[in-house]
Enzyme design. Structure first.
Site, PDB file in Angstrom:
ATOM      1  N   ASN A   1      -9.959  -0.215  -0.456  1.00  0.00           N
ATOM      2  CA  ASN A   1      -8.582   0.132  -0.570  1.00  0.00           C
ATOM      3  C   ASN A   1      -8.110  -0.339  -1.824  1.00  0.00           C
ATOM      4  O   ASN A   1      -7.943  -1.756  -1.913  1.00  0.00           O
ATOM      5  CB  ASN A   1      -8.092  -0.804   0.853  1.00  0.00           C
ATOM      6  CG  ASN A   1      -6.724  -0.657   0.903  1.00  0.00           C
ATOM      7  OD1 ASN A   1      -5.951  -0.290   0.052  1.00  0.00           O
ATOM      8  ND2 ASN A   1      -6.352  -1.229   2.211  1.00  0.00           N
TER       9      ASN A   1
ATOM     10  N   CYS B   1       0.934  -1.090   0.091  1.00  0.00           N
ATOM     11  CA  CYS B   1       0.020   0.029   0.088  1.00  0.00           C
ATOM     12  C   CYS B   1       0.667   1.347   0.131  1.00  0.00           C
ATOM     13  O   CYS B   1       0.441   2.231  -0.393  1.00  0.00           O
ATOM     14  CB  CYS B   1      -0.966  -0.011   1.247  1.00  0.00           C
ATOM     15  SG  CYS B   1      -2.158  -1.237   1.202  1.00  0.00           S
TER      16      CYS B   1
ATOM     17  N   HIS C   1      -3.536   7.349   1.824  1.00  0.00           N
ATOM     18  CA  HIS C   1      -3.822   6.120   1.278  1.00  0.00           C
ATOM     19  C   HIS C   1      -5.023   5.784   1.677  1.00  0.00           C
ATOM     20  O   HIS C   1      -5.473   6.041   3.104  1.00  0.00           O
ATOM     21  CB  HIS C   1      -2.691   5.093   1.654  1.00  0.00           C
ATOM     22  CG  HIS C   1      -3.273   3.603   1.799  1.00  0.00           C
ATOM     23  ND1 HIS C   1      -3.720   3.313   0.552  1.00  0.00           N
ATOM     24  CD2 HIS C   1      -3.263   2.514   2.680  1.00  0.00           C
ATOM     25  CE1 HIS C   1      -4.066   1.838   0.653  1.00  0.00           C
ATOM     26  NE2 HIS C   1      -3.686   1.468   1.893  1.00  0.00           N
TER      27      HIS C   1
HETATM   28  O1  UT7 Z   1      -3.931  -0.917   3.551  1.00  0.00           O
HETATM   29  C1  UT7 Z   1      -3.501  -1.705   4.187  1.00  0.00           C
HETATM   30  C2  UT7 Z   1      -3.444  -1.279   5.603  1.00  0.00           C
HETATM   31  N1  UT7 Z   1      -4.750  -1.932   6.200  1.00  0.00           N
HETATM   32  C3  UT7 Z   1      -5.377  -1.466   6.941  1.00  0.00           C
HETATM   33  O2  UT7 Z   1      -4.965  -0.200   7.328  1.00  0.00           O
HETATM   34  C4  UT7 Z   1      -6.508  -2.101   7.839  1.00  0.00           C
HETATM   35  C5  UT7 Z   1      -6.558  -1.844   9.279  1.00  0.00           C
HETATM   36  N2  UT7 Z   1      -7.723  -2.342   9.992  1.00  0.00           N
HETATM   37  C6  UT7 Z   1      -8.967  -1.890   9.693  1.00  0.00           C
HETATM   38  O3  UT7 Z   1      -9.311  -1.138   9.115  1.00  0.00           O
HETATM   39  C7  UT7 Z   1     -10.009  -2.825  10.754  1.00  0.00           C
HETATM   40  O4  UT7 Z   1      -9.030  -3.513  11.704  1.00  0.00           O
HETATM   41  C8  UT7 Z   1     -10.947  -3.550  10.056  1.00  0.00           C
HETATM   42  C9  UT7 Z   1     -12.050  -2.821   9.254  1.00  0.00           C
HETATM   43  C10 UT7 Z   1     -10.356  -4.842   8.947  1.00  0.00           C
HETATM   44  C11 UT7 Z   1     -11.834  -4.293  11.059  1.00  0.00           C
HETATM   45  O5  UT7 Z   1     -12.431  -3.634  11.957  1.00  0.00           O
HETATM   46  P1  UT7 Z   1     -12.371  -3.986  13.662  1.00  0.00           P
HETATM   47  O6  UT7 Z   1     -13.111  -2.756  14.218  1.00  0.00           O
HETATM   48  O7  UT7 Z   1     -11.040  -3.875  13.846  1.00  0.00           O
HETATM   49  O8  UT7 Z   1     -13.207  -5.154  13.514  1.00  0.00           O
HETATM   50  P2  UT7 Z   1     -12.493  -6.550  14.201  1.00  0.00           P
HETATM   51  O9  UT7 Z   1     -11.510  -7.244  13.246  1.00  0.00           O
HETATM   52  O10 UT7 Z   1     -12.080  -6.429  15.540  1.00  0.00           O
HETATM   53  O11 UT7 Z   1     -13.809  -7.542  14.319  1.00  0.00           O
HETATM   54  C12 UT7 Z   1     -14.972  -7.305  14.983  1.00  0.00           C
HETATM   55  C13 UT7 Z   1     -16.042  -8.134  14.788  1.00  0.00           C
HETATM   56  C14 UT7 Z   1     -15.641  -9.507  14.981  1.00  0.00           C
HETATM   57  O12 UT7 Z   1     -16.767 -10.365  15.502  1.00  0.00           O
HETATM   58  P3  UT7 Z   1     -16.346 -10.718  17.112  1.00  0.00           P
HETATM   59  O13 UT7 Z   1     -15.343 -11.408  17.269  1.00  0.00           O
HETATM   60  O14 UT7 Z   1     -16.692  -9.405  17.748  1.00  0.00           O
HETATM   61  O15 UT7 Z   1     -17.848 -11.671  17.208  1.00  0.00           O
HETATM   62  C15 UT7 Z   1     -15.295 -10.167  13.434  1.00  0.00           C
HETATM   63  O16 UT7 Z   1     -15.794 -11.525  13.196  1.00  0.00           O
HETATM   64  O17 UT7 Z   1     -16.663  -7.852  13.483  1.00  0.00           O
HETATM   65  C16 UT7 Z   1     -16.540  -9.354  12.671  1.00  0.00           C
HETATM   66  N3  UT7 Z   1     -16.472  -9.067  11.383  1.00  0.00           N
HETATM   67  C17 UT7 Z   1     -17.267  -8.859  10.505  1.00  0.00           C
HETATM   68  N4  UT7 Z   1     -18.620  -8.786  10.748  1.00  0.00           N
HETATM   69  C18 UT7 Z   1     -19.604  -8.339   9.607  1.00  0.00           C
HETATM   70  C19 UT7 Z   1     -15.135  -8.920  10.769  1.00  0.00           C
HETATM   71  N5  UT7 Z   1     -15.519  -8.695   9.383  1.00  0.00           N
HETATM   72  C20 UT7 Z   1     -16.659  -8.447   9.295  1.00  0.00           C
HETATM   73  C21 UT7 Z   1     -17.743  -8.226   8.156  1.00  0.00           C
HETATM   74  N6  UT7 Z   1     -18.835  -8.238   8.368  1.00  0.00           N
HETATM   75  N7  UT7 Z   1     -17.007  -8.183   7.037  1.00  0.00           N
END
Ligand code: UT7
Length: 325
Positions: free
Chosen positions: A282, A115, A252
């Site tokens: 992204n 990225c 980005h």
């Molecule tokens: O470009 C390179 C750099 N990349 C980035 O900068 C990405 C950085 N990370 C992020 O943007 C965020 O961490 C994410 C968008 C990937 C995830 O957001 P989050 O608020 O950190 O969510 P999480 O991974 O902690 O997941 C929270 C919950 C989980 O469920 P439980 O364990 O709380 O029951 C996941 O299983 O959300 C669930 N989950 C989803 N639910 C519905 C994860 N993906 C999804 C989804 N739809 N697509």
């Protein structure tokens, strides 16, 4: 005193026509528009049709940039493509773009910093132009991330997409050596391989198969805000600037919450942030030139504006850059 500067004289982009909305994805994986929108700001993304390659997207963006810069392909002596999704392992995808553009002089190569790729590629091109060996470059970010995401992994497949952006970078004399000059003014690049397991593809020549993108989302999020924030603070302090001096912030586009957190940390007015993540998602190395061109097209970015760009990607790689449009 008159010094050489690498000046961006035009930008361009290309997006595959196929729009995939959050609602479309919710039919395939266990997700909702509400979750994707509230956690990332993404509403829709573009996905390349089967058979459409990174070189096809990159070539179209390069042609658009050439047209907008009023530069003929025959004038180009350097092509640098930032991509983590090349057509093949070798030759480089930049070579294919060079051939597609009918360019038979100079050199072309790929840069791999995921990225942060466009930031790295622009820095390399600036240094090659400053050294005096090359005069006119096309710097491209092009990706087909739809090919490396696991379409059964809802935590990653909703985030990434396809697209390409490009700029024409020309070596121009007449700079005074001050921040008032047009062109690339400052670049800060970093990497730290200790974090390689937080965002990676589990395939390649050393493994079996192409593999899929894997990400420890929460950790990447925290590192992104802190590492990008530090890089920008250094960029501003090294140049005696404050965020008030920035006309446009073109980050980005990974997650709207990251953009907001970084802008807040550097005390930047949110009206100065160029946001495209809602419509592009992204697109890795393509996201900055895509967002840049968006703001040029609608007249926000004007000649003389001071632009700040930043990125963090797998590796980690990260950094920031200042240039005057
Ligand atoms: O470009 C390179 C750099 N990349 C980035 O900068 C990405 C950085 N990370 C992020 O943007 C965020 O961490 C994410 C968008 C990937 C995830 O957001 P989050 O608020 O950190 O969510 P999480 O991974 O902690 O997941 C929270 C919950 C989980 O469920 P439980 O364990 O709380 O029951 C996941 O299983 O959300 C669930 N989950 C989803 N639910 C519905 C994860 N993906 C999804 C989804 N739809 N697509």
């Amino acid at each position: 005193m008159s010094i050489l500067r690498s000046v961006i004289t035009g930008s361009g982009s290309y997006l595959p026509p196929n729009i995939v909305t959050n609602a479309d994805l919710a039919k395939k994986v266990d997700t909702t528009d509400e979750w994707i929108t509230s956690r990332t700001g993404i509403k829709e993304r573009r996905i390349a049709d089967e058979g459409v390659l990174t070189s096809d997207l990159g070539t179209a963006a390069a042609k658009d940039a050439l047209k907008n810069a009023n530069v003929d392909a025959s004038e180009i002596d350097l092509i640098i493509l930032a991509t983590a999704t090349p057509n093949r392992i070798f030759p480089s995808t930049a070579i294919t773009i060079q051939a597609n553009l009918g360019i038979t002089k100079g050199c072309a190569f790929d840069v791999q910093a995921v990225c942060s790729g466009f930031l790295y590629a622009l820095t390399v091109a600036d240094n090659m132009l400053q050294a005096g060996n090359f005069k006119k470059a096309i710097v491209i970010g092009a990706e087909t991330f739809s090919r490396i995401v696991d379409w059964e992994d809802r935590a990653t497949c909703v985030l990434f997409a396809d697209g390409a952006g490009a700029v024409i970078l020309e070596s121009q004399t007449g700079g005074e050596g001050t921040l008032a000059d047009r062109g690339v003014l400052y670049s800060h690049l970093r990497s730290d391989g200790r974090y390689e397991d937080m965002l990676y593809v589990d395939g390649g020549p050393g493994k079996s198969g192409t593999g899929f993108l894997k990400m420890a989302g929460k950790d990447v999020f925290k590192h992104a805000v802190s590492k990008i924030g530090s890089s920008i603070e250094q960029a501003l302090s090294d140049n005696g600037l404050t965020s008030d001096d920035i006309d446009w912030f073109v980050p980005h586009q990974a997650n709207k919450r990251i953009l907001d957190a970084v802008a807040k940390r550097i005390k930047l007015d949110e009206d100065k942030v160029v946001v495209t993540v809602h419509k592009h998602a992204n697109t890795s190395a393509a996201s900055i030139p895509l967002a840049l061109h968006d703001a040029v097209l609608d007249g926000r970015i004007k000649k003389g504006d001071l632009i700040l760009i930043e990125a963090l990607g797998g590796g980690f790689t990260w950094g920031s850059m200042l240039f005057r449009w």
